[in-house]
Design a protein around this motif. Structure first.
Motif, short mmCIF file in Angstrom:
data_model
loop_
_atom_site.label_atom_id
_atom_site.label_comp_id
_atom_site.label_asym_id
_atom_site.label_seq_id
_atom_site.Cartn_x
_atom_site.Cartn_y
_atom_site.Cartn_z
N ALA A 1 0.83 -1.21 0.00
CA ALA A 1 0.00 0.00 0.00
C ALA A 1 0.86 1.26 0.00
CB ALA A 1 -0.93 -0.01 1.21
N VAL B 1 0.68 4.05 -2.88
CA VAL B 1 0.31 5.42 -2.54
C VAL B 1 1.42 6.38 -2.94
CG1 VAL B 1 -0.13 7.01 -0.62
CG2 VAL B 1 -1.32 4.80 -0.72
N VAL C 1 -3.26 3.80 -7.00
CA VAL C 1 -3.73 2.69 -6.16
C VAL C 1 -4.88 2.00 -6.90
CG1 VAL C 1 -4.61 1.99 -3.92
CG2 VAL C 1 -3.11 3.98 -4.09
N GLU D 1 -7.88 -0.68 -7.88
CA GLU D 1 -8.97 -1.19 -7.06
C GLU D 1 -8.58 -2.50 -6.37
OE1 GLU D 1 -12.59 -1.54 -9.21
OE2 GLU D 1 -12.70 0.59 -9.74
N THR E 1 -5.69 -3.46 -5.31
CA THR E 1 -4.83 -3.20 -4.15
C THR E 1 -5.68 -2.72 -2.97
OG1 THR E 1 -2.87 -2.72 -5.47
CG2 THR E 1 -2.96 -1.76 -3.26
N GLU E 2 -6.60 -1.81 -3.25
CA GLU E 2 -7.46 -1.30 -2.19
C GLU E 2 -8.23 -2.43 -1.52
OE1 GLU E 2 -8.01 1.28 0.21
OE2 GLU E 2 -7.62 2.42 -1.64
N ARG F 1 -7.57 -3.82 2.42
CA ARG F 1 -8.66 -3.81 3.40
C ARG F 1 -8.83 -5.17 4.05
NH1 ARG F 1 -12.06 0.48 3.71
NH2 ARG F 1 -11.88 2.12 2.13
N ASP G 1 -7.87 1.05 4.69
CA ASP G 1 -7.68 1.36 3.28
C ASP G 1 -6.21 1.63 3.00
OD1 ASP G 1 -7.22 3.91 4.30
OD2 ASP G 1 -9.09 4.75 3.52
N SER G 2 -5.86 1.81 1.73
CA SER G 2 -4.46 1.98 1.37
C SER G 2 -3.85 3.24 1.98
CB SER G 2 -4.31 2.02 -0.16
OG SER G 2 -4.60 0.75 -0.71
#
Length: 316
Positions: free
Chosen positions: A256, A260, A265, A267, A269-270, A274, A280-281
């Motif tokens: 993450a 960032v 980022v 979707e 990865t997000e 989670r 969140d990232s």
């Protein structure tokens, strides 16, 4: 030195050509695009006469894959810097310039070059970067990249027979070398098994107990950065990791942070962050920042590992 001796043809990084057990997995084609991007970046880096040329090509790559292309270009520049009679400083110019947002992956690209260079040349592969807060602490990702490369391209030896490399005094800490190496092997397992968490778990458990925690960290990083698994599968992965679950979460946090920092980022990865890290990232990146440490060793432990351990404590 021929380009063909330094990096495989594009077709040779495919899972079917490599004979990976995950070649038929639903995520295989999506995962294959990552090493393909690295090879393209490498070829562009080897061909470019000027920095702006390779930058222009790399910026045409899809944003989610662009960091991997920079990874390949950094590999190429590292090789060119290491060759006798070559012009040095390419890697520093790249990492201080257009590759700066992709610092984490650029270090991995240095590790890919190390896998193809004699060890006698390794002492000169790490550039001295200007005002980069992650240098040299995160340069352990070069050793991670070295481990990934060997596991990916010589899977029978490094995964099948689970061999370990000779230590090397990276940043003056030879005793940590094998641990960073295993983190890269863990990342490779995610690709080799096509992002199928149950198969990845079995692969980790085939290694000696003392190596598994670092392998799990690499699995978490690859899962978050590359994606390919569903949330319920990832929850099972955490359960299967047992007491090593904080290592999985720490890997996801580093992924993450890298995403960032690159300002992209995806979707997937997000969603993975989670599930594996419970935030969140942006929150995971902030957590990484909260535990960052100054360069150097602490009681013989590299700052990189002190940083990782601080994140793991959060999850315990």
């Amino acid at each position: 030195m021929s380009r063909a001796l330094l990096a495989p043809p594009l077709a040779d990084v495919g899972f079917a050509r490599r004979g990976f057990p995950g070649r038929g997995a639903p995520a295989a084609r999506r995962l294959e695009a990552i090493p393909e991007s690295v090879v393209c970046g490498f070829e562009w880096g080897m061909e470019a006469r000027r920095l702006w040329e390779v930058e222009h090509r790399l910026e045409t790559v899809d944003a989610a894959l662009r960091g991997f292309a920079y990874e390949g270009a950094t590999m190429a520049f590292t090789v060119l810097d290491a060759l006798p009679l070559g012009r040095s400083g390419r890697t520093r110019e790249l990492m201080d310039g257009p590759a700066r947002p992709h610092t984490f992956l650029a270090y991995i690209g240095i590790g890919f070059a190390m896998a193809r260079l004699p060890r006698g040349l390794w002492k000169g592969v790490l550039p001295e970067l200007s005002d980069n807060p992650y240098h040299p602490t995160m340069s352990w990702l070069a050793v991670d990249g070295y481990g990934f490369d060997l596991a990916y391209f010589d899977t029978p030896r490094w995964v099948g027979r689970r061999e370990t490399p000779r230590p090397y005094p990276w940043l003056g800490s030879p005793d940590y070398f094998h641990r960073a190496f295993d983190q890269g092997v863990g990342r490779a397992l995610w690709f080799i098994h096509g992002a199928r968490p149950a198969a990845v778990t079995d692969a980790v458990r085939a290694f000696p107990e003392e190596r598994r925690a670092d392998l799990w960290s690499g699995v978490g990083l690859a899962a978050a950065f590359a994606g390919g698994a569903e949330p319920e599968e990832l929850k099972a992965l955490l359960r299967d990791a047992g007491s090593a679950a904080p290592h999985v979460a720490q890997g996801a946090v580093f992924a993450a942070k890298a995403r960032v920092f690159s300002r992209c980022v995806p979707e997937h990865t997000e969603a993975v962050v989670r599930t594996l890290a419970g935030t969140d990232s942006a929150g995971a990146a902030a957590l990484a920042d909260d535990h960052a440490v100054e360069p150097g060793a602490r009681g013989g432990v590299p700052a990189y590992e002190v940083w990782r351990a601080g994140i793991r404590r959060h999850f315990r």
